[in-house]
Design a protein around this motif. Structure first.
Motif, mmCIF file in Angstrom:
data_model
loop_
_atom_site.group_PDB
_atom_site.id
_atom_site.type_symbol
_atom_site.label_atom_id
_atom_site.label_comp_id
_atom_site.label_asym_id
_atom_site.label_seq_id
_atom_site.Cartn_x
_atom_site.Cartn_y
_atom_site.Cartn_z
ATOM 1 N N ARG A 29 27.193 -45.493 137.076
ATOM 2 C CA ARG A 29 28.481 -45.823 136.478
ATOM 3 C C ARG A 29 28.973 -44.643 135.649
ATOM 4 N N LYS A 30 30.202 -44.219 135.842
ATOM 5 C CA LYS A 30 30.740 -43.076 135.122
ATOM 6 C C LYS A 30 31.058 -43.456 133.688
ATOM 7 N N VAL A 31 30.642 -42.585 132.774
ATOM 8 C CA VAL A 31 30.938 -42.789 131.371
ATOM 9 C C VAL A 31 32.380 -42.359 131.114
ATOM 10 N N GLN A 32 33.155 -43.181 130.437
ATOM 11 C CA GLN A 32 34.546 -42.863 130.138
ATOM 12 C C GLN A 32 34.605 -42.092 128.825
ATOM 13 N N ASN A 33 35.004 -40.814 128.931
ATOM 14 C CA ASN A 33 35.117 -39.978 127.743
ATOM 15 C C ASN A 33 36.386 -40.314 126.960
ATOM 16 N N GLN A 34 36.294 -40.320 125.664
ATOM 17 C CA GLN A 34 37.435 -40.514 124.767
ATOM 18 C C GLN A 34 38.336 -41.679 125.217
ATOM 19 N N PRO A 35 37.831 -42.873 125.246
ATOM 20 C CA PRO A 35 38.619 -44.008 125.752
ATOM 21 C C PRO A 35 39.868 -44.307 124.940
ATOM 22 N N ALA A 36 39.902 -43.909 123.657
ATOM 23 C CA ALA A 36 41.065 -44.195 122.811
ATOM 24 C C ALA A 36 41.895 -42.953 122.515
ATOM 25 N N ALA A 37 41.687 -41.871 123.270
ATOM 26 C CA ALA A 37 42.384 -40.611 122.975
ATOM 27 C C ALA A 37 43.894 -40.737 123.116
ATOM 28 N N ASP A 38 44.364 -41.541 124.053
ATOM 29 C CA ASP A 38 45.806 -41.653 124.311
ATOM 30 C C ASP A 38 46.511 -42.623 123.372
ATOM 31 N N GLN A 39 45.769 -43.289 122.504
ATOM 32 C CA GLN A 39 46.393 -44.235 121.582
ATOM 33 C C GLN A 39 46.652 -43.647 120.185
ATOM 34 N N LYS A 40 46.338 -42.378 119.997
ATOM 35 C CA LYS A 40 46.612 -41.743 118.709
ATOM 36 C C LYS A 40 48.114 -41.608 118.501
ATOM 37 N N LEU A 41 48.587 -41.955 117.318
ATOM 38 C CA LEU A 41 50.020 -41.893 117.051
ATOM 39 C C LEU A 41 50.535 -40.455 117.116
ATOM 40 N N PHE A 42 49.798 -39.520 116.534
ATOM 41 C CA PHE A 42 50.130 -38.100 116.603
ATOM 42 C C PHE A 42 48.875 -37.322 116.992
ATOM 43 N N HIS A 43 49.057 -36.287 117.767
ATOM 44 C CA HIS A 43 47.957 -35.347 117.956
ATOM 45 C C HIS A 43 48.517 -33.966 118.254
ATOM 46 N N LEU A 44 47.691 -32.956 117.988
ATOM 47 C CA LEU A 44 48.078 -31.562 118.156
ATOM 48 C C LEU A 44 47.236 -30.918 119.250
ATOM 49 N N GLY A 45 47.698 -29.771 119.707
ATOM 50 C CA GLY A 45 46.961 -29.021 120.707
ATOM 51 C C GLY A 45 47.561 -27.639 120.867
ATOM 52 N N PHE A 46 47.080 -26.937 121.869
ATOM 53 C CA PHE A 46 47.643 -25.626 122.184
ATOM 54 C C PHE A 46 47.526 -25.403 123.686
ATOM 55 N N PHE A 47 48.215 -24.380 124.185
ATOM 56 C CA PHE A 47 48.117 -24.083 125.603
ATOM 57 C C PHE A 47 48.181 -22.586 125.839
ATOM 58 N N VAL A 48 47.611 -22.168 126.946
ATOM 59 C CA VAL A 48 47.732 -20.807 127.464
ATOM 60 C C VAL A 48 48.082 -20.940 128.943
ATOM 61 N N GLY A 49 48.722 -19.920 129.486
ATOM 62 C CA GLY A 49 49.105 -20.017 130.880
ATOM 63 C C GLY A 49 49.668 -18.727 131.431
ATOM 64 N N PHE A 50 50.066 -18.805 132.681
ATOM 65 C CA PHE A 50 50.651 -17.675 133.382
ATOM 66 C C PHE A 50 51.982 -18.115 133.991
ATOM 67 N N HIS A 51 52.881 -17.156 134.176
ATOM 68 C CA HIS A 51 54.181 -17.502 134.724
ATOM 69 C C HIS A 51 54.754 -16.341 135.532
ATOM 70 N N THR A 52 55.778 -16.633 136.315
ATOM 71 C CA THR A 52 56.581 -15.606 136.978
ATOM 72 C C THR A 52 58.043 -15.881 136.648
ATOM 73 N N GLN A 53 58.783 -14.816 136.355
ATOM 74 C CA GLN A 53 60.191 -14.934 135.993
ATOM 75 C C GLN A 53 61.071 -14.511 137.164
#
Length: 240
Positions: A29-53
């Motif tokens: 049986r797969k363990v469900q990571n962070q089952p309540a992560a999507d119920q937080k009223l506010f949360h922060l993060g960051f991103f990195v990425g690549f693009h073409t213009q």
């Protein structure tokens, strides 16, 4: 009594055969990571990425005083780098509102061709800018530790390091629409969200003020382009 004894034996045998099946099911049986992560009223993060213009351009087709007719195009895409922060507001189990101020580093390559002779002129412009997008994120159903999503919204941007005296000159401010698809991957300590995003500029960015140029060789390229709107494709990795 014999019937009761048979029932007891049957129950014992059933238990013996059922225990390995139960243990195996628990192991796989797969363990469900962070089952309540999507119920937080506010949360922060960051991103990195690549693009073409890219840029969708319209040419005037107007001949110069010497009879030359020049056409401009973006013949190839150059990869760029993006980085930003994420502020996310939970609305309900399917929708989130988010802002993600970001900084993009890149460039645009332009090729001018003369209609009759085929003569070419190549130039490169830096494409560094700040963006201030606001997105509505729609989340699909969660499948174990994955959850697909779609987002849409609008952005404004501010060009950085724009130079005068170039063959093509841009306005500093821009605005447009964003569309993206991605997938939330729930890891034990955070969410990793790969995302493919499409940005469509709505404003004509070509600066028609030619007072900074007096050389005819530069002015003929300026007069060749009547309008231009930005396009960008980004591959982003969000860490939330």
């Amino acid at each position: 009594m014999k019937t009761l004894k048979k029932i007891k034996i049957s129950v014992l045998l059933l238990s013996i055969f059922t225990i390995p099946i139960t243990i195996e099911a628990q192991l796989y049986r797969k363990v469900q990571n962070q089952p309540a992560a999507d119920q937080k009223l506010f949360h922060l993060g960051f991103f990195v990425g690549f693009h073409t213009q890219d840029m969708v351009m319209k040419n005037t087709g107007t001949p110069t005083s010497s009879g030359e007719v020049w056409f401009a195009d973006v013949p190839s895409y150059s990869p760029g780098f993006s980085v930003g922060i994420i502020g996310d507001r939970y609305i309900n189990q399917y929708f989130n509102l988010r802002v993600s101020p970001s900084l993009h580093f890149g460039e645009k390559k332009f090729t001018y061709r003369e209609q009759k002779t085929g003569e070419k002129y190549n130039t490169t412009q830096r494409g560094d800018f700040l963006t201030f997008p606001i997105h509505l994120k729609f989340n699909g159903g969660r499948m174990h530790n994955m959850r697909p999503y779609f987002l849409a919204g609008a952005y404004t941007s501010l060009g950085l390091g724009l130079k005068k005296g170039e063959a093509i000159r841009f306005e500093r401010m821009d605005y447009g629409l964003d569309f993206g698809v991605g997938c939330n991957i729930y890891l034990p300590l955070f969410k990793l969200c790969p995302e493919l995003r499409f940005s469509l500029g709505l404003k004509d960015l070509i600066n028609k003020n030619n007072s900074d140029v007096s050389e005819p060789d530069i002015l003929k390229y300026r007069y060749a382009v009547s309008s231009g709107k930005t396009r960008m494709i980004s591959l982003i990795f969000n860490f939330e």
